[in-house]
Design an enzyme around this catalytic site. Structure first.
Site, short mmCIF file in Angstrom:
data_model
loop_
_atom_site.label_atom_id
_atom_site.label_comp_id
_atom_site.label_asym_id
_atom_site.label_seq_id
_atom_site.Cartn_x
_atom_site.Cartn_y
_atom_site.Cartn_z
N TYR A 194 0.80 -1.22 0.00
CA TYR A 194 0.00 0.00 0.00
C TYR A 194 0.84 1.28 0.00
CZ TYR A 194 0.43 -0.60 5.13
OH TYR A 194 0.90 -0.78 6.41
N LYS A 225 4.62 4.90 5.04
CA LYS A 225 5.33 3.96 4.15
C LYS A 225 5.62 4.63 2.81
CE LYS A 225 5.05 -0.01 6.64
NZ LYS A 225 6.18 -0.82 7.11
#
Ligand code: COA
Length: 265
Positions: free
Chosen positions: A147, A162
């Protein structure tokens, strides 16, 4: 390749190395000859993981540290250097996550996850840098998630952090290539861990696993050994021409179509 002790003489620091994927990386790297340094907040789990690696014939030390604290991670690198004389590999694996709709996420909840994932990765990389620069060689491997390239409803904190680590991977790869330091990433899909089951996939574990298998074209979740072998390849000399790259390992999940049900084909 993976029968050889490709990391003989190398030192690998693994954050979040006391449990889950971090422990799997540490065990595999130790098996391949690396002297491992496990760092995370929970000293009890950390020492248990260290003892397991030593019992399996590997080398390991455990250092308690919170990756959110620059002074802690600097102490980890010093301890690694004091114990083994060098730092060849850093795996930025420590993470924090929990399910929460974005509009209900508190400022502190947002900050905690961004602090562990994004700031922690930077602090650890910066702390390892002087040792790697001195050696004119180093490998930094950041653990993302698929993701990082898309959306993760319910974990906007982790998805944002992230994606930041992805940009950091590419930027540090360019800045530090001149010092012989390669910076890469892995973006895993579904690799079950107790932490993820507890935080991200609540409910009946069998039902959750069945749902995951339906979304993955190869029809199963990933094995920790598969992830650890990819990490080993990327940190080895076999991958010296790869830097600034994030490798997806997800059984084809990222390319799946929402309406496609493989078992009905
Ligand atoms: N839903 C909503 N908010 C949550 C939450 C949840 N399930 N879990 C934590 N939070 C919020 C807390 O309420 C707190 O915010 P507040 O002060 O506004 O109430 C904030 O997050 C920090 O929580 P706290 O437990 O004090 O932080 P911590 O630093 O001890 O823990 C976390 C950090 C929150 C990331 C925790 O989940 C953690 O330690 N995770 C490490 C392991 C992990 O997540 N691994 C990843 C597995 S996929």
């Amino acid at each position: 390749m993976f029968r050889d002790r490709i990391f003989e003489g190398k030192v690998a620091v693994i954050t979040g190395g006391g449990s889950g994927l971090g422990k799997s990386f540490a065990r595999r790297f130790a098996e391949l000859g690396a002297r491992t340094v496990l760092a995370s907040r929970g000293l009890e789990r950390l020492t248990a993981a260290r003892d397991q690696i030593v019992a399996e014939g590997g080398e390991a030390i455990a250092v308690a540290a919170d990756v959110r604290k620059p002074e802690d991670v600097e102490a980890v690198m010093r301890a690694a250097h004091d114990a083994y004389g060098r730092i060849d590999i850093l795996i930025n694996n420590a993470a924090g996550n929990f399910l929460c709709p974005a509009e209900k996420l508190s400022s502190n909840g947002w900050r905690s996850v961004v602090d562990i994932v994004l700031n922690g990765t930077f602090f650890c990389s910066r702390a390892a840098f002087p040792y790697m620069q001195e050696q004119k060689s180093g490998r930094i491997l950041n653990i993302l998630a698929t993701y990082a390239f898309g959306a993760s409803p319910g974990t906007v904190h982790s998805a944002s952090a992230k994606a930041g680590v992805l940009a950091m991977t590419r930027t540090l790869a360019v800045e530090w290539a001149r010092y012989g330091i390669l910076v890469k990433a892995i973006a895993p899909g579904f690799f079950p861990t107790p932490g993820a089951a507890e935080r991200l996939w609540p409910g009946d574990p069998e039902e959750q696993l069945a749902r995951m298998r339906r979304t993955v074209p190869v029809g199963r979740t990933g094995e920790h050994a598969e992830l650890a072998n990819l990490a080993a390849y990327l940190c080895s000399d076999y991958a010296n021409y790869i830097t600034g790259e994030a490798v997806v390992i997800d059984g084809g999940m990222s390319w799946n179509h929402p309406l496609f049900e493989w078992e009905k084909l």
